[in-house]
Design an enzyme around this catalytic site. Structure first.
Site, mmCIF file in Angstrom:
data_model
loop_
_atom_site.group_PDB
_atom_site.id
_atom_site.type_symbol
_atom_site.label_atom_id
_atom_site.label_comp_id
_atom_site.label_asym_id
_atom_site.label_seq_id
_atom_site.Cartn_x
_atom_site.Cartn_y
_atom_site.Cartn_z
ATOM 1 N N ASN A 37 -29.783 34.366 -16.231
ATOM 2 C CA ASN A 37 -29.379 32.933 -15.427
ATOM 3 C C ASN A 37 -28.767 33.252 -14.391
ATOM 4 O O ASN A 37 -28.306 32.252 -13.643
ATOM 5 C CB ASN A 37 -28.214 32.321 -16.373
ATOM 6 N N TYR A 38 -29.071 34.628 -13.499
ATOM 7 C CA TYR A 38 -28.539 34.912 -12.321
ATOM 8 C C TYR A 38 -29.472 34.288 -11.227
ATOM 9 O O TYR A 38 -30.786 34.929 -11.202
ATOM 10 C CB TYR A 38 -28.351 36.436 -12.174
ATOM 11 N N ALA A 39 -29.416 33.676 -10.439
ATOM 12 C CA ALA A 39 -27.784 32.929 -10.225
ATOM 13 C C ALA A 39 -28.318 31.513 -10.133
ATOM 14 O O ALA A 39 -28.542 30.938 -8.925
ATOM 15 C CB ALA A 39 -27.080 33.404 -9.012
#
Ligand SMILES: NC(=O)c1ccc[n+]([C@@H]2O[C@H](COP(=O)([O-])OP(=O)(O)OC[C@H]3O[C@@H](n4cnc5c(N)ncnc54)[C@H](OP(=O)(O)O)[C@@H]3O)[C@@H](O)[C@H]2O)c1
Length: 301
Positions: A37-39
């Site tokens: 999930n970055y970023a």
């Protein structure tokens, strides 16, 4: 140390991220920390960090994959772009499978070395999560499973849940300074003394993220995060020990982390090769035991 790549491909443009990875590799660092999930919160989609690492591996030829330890995290990716962590994909069997397949595709590899659950999922039974993760180990999609942001109570529950493959490591928020107990760090969970003792008891590798408090130990433009304070004893210890070893205060924190009795691996965020160099110099400097003890005492004064 683990190289934190949270903003690679978003706030840190790809060419700069490559320069960091190249420099880290040249120095001898081999542990890349990312997540699925970055970023997303930094004008990203959540794909960028994994894709940047995948592109860097591809640019360095087929042998490079086996030279580095790749760690990614699943569970805290919003179901749709625009959602937040309260609408995360979570850790059900089906969500785990989808997220891992997507991560492997973005990283352009057939397995990772460490797969973390990124945040707790209270809506899925631990039996289901651990069984699904264990299956990934059996299939060779990850070498080991680990967790992040668990409270002591949930870590205990997880470790008491029968599983073919238990968690082998825990990544929590940790730095030299500790926040006031009432500080709301959510969704982050601290590596506090209770969690740390559990890790010792159960032989889990500890990793500490955000060790530099975003640069606040050294930079006037970076205030300490809310809830943190630097007392005079801690300030004196960091400065005097820094002067002795020619390290800045942030470097003293990293050096202390790898030398203290309850050792942990710092997961250091970087955006330039100079920051990589600084972190590497820190973790390869050996503080003597009396200086480690001094820092330990001053931390609680
Ligand atoms: N498991 C989790 O839930 C979780 C949560 C957060 C982070 N993480 C992991 O931990 C990594 C590090 O987290 P973080 O970015 O919060 O941590 P951090 O290490 O506390 O801060 C990194 C930031 O500090 C500044 N910095 C780095 N070296 C410096 C130096 N030598 N002098 C002065 N400033 C310096 C840089 O800011 P500028 O880039 O602005 O210069 C850098 O981006 C992430 O990349 C990620 O992999 C995991």
């Amino acid at each position: 140390m683990a190289l934190g790549t949270m903003y690679f491909g978003t706030q840190v443009p790809r060419n700069q991220a490559f320069a960091c990875l190249n420099h880290a590799y040249e120095l001898g660092a081999r542990f890349w920390d990312t997540a699925n999930n970055y970023a997303f919160w930094a004008n990203g989609t959540g794909n960028e960090s994994e894709e940047t690492i995948g592109a860097w591996l591809a640019a360095n030829g087929t042998g490079m994959r086996d030279e580095v330890t790749l760690a990614t995290k699943i569970g805290a990716r919003p179901r749709s772009l625009g959602d937040g962590l309260d609408a995360s994909m979570g850790l059900s069997r089906r969500a785990i499978r989808t997220q891992v397949q997507d991560s492997l595709r973005r990283l352009d590899v057939d397995h990772v070395d460490v797969l973390y659950t990124h945040i707790d999922d209270a809506n899925t039974a631990l039996e289901e999560t651990l069984d699904a993760l264990s299956q990934l180990v059996d299939e060779g999609l990850t070498r080991t499973i680990a967790s992040s942001n668990l409270t002591a109570a949930r870590l205990t529950e997880a470790l008491e849940t029968p599983s073919a493959h238990p968690y082998t490591a825990l990544q929590q928020r940790f730095s030299y300074l500790e926040p006031a107990p009432s500080t709301d760090l959510s969704p982050h969970v601290l590596l506090d003394d209770e969690v740390s003792s559990l890790c010792s008891e159960l032989n889990l590798t500890r990793l500490g993220y955000s060790p530099l408090l975003s640069g606040a130990y050294t930079r006037a433009d970076r205030p300490l995060p809310e809830g943190y304070e630097m007392g005079p004893a801690a300030s004196a210890a960091l400065t005097e020990i820094g002067n002795k070893y020619r390290l800045d205060r942030g470097q003293v924190v990293l050096s202390w982390m790898v030398r203290r009795r309850e050792k942990l691996i710092p997961v250091v965020g970087v955006s330039t090769p100079e920051q990589v160099q600084s972190a590497w110099e820190a973790v390869t400097t050996t503080l003597n035991s009396s200086d480690v003890e001094w820092l330990e005492r001053a931390r609680h004064e």
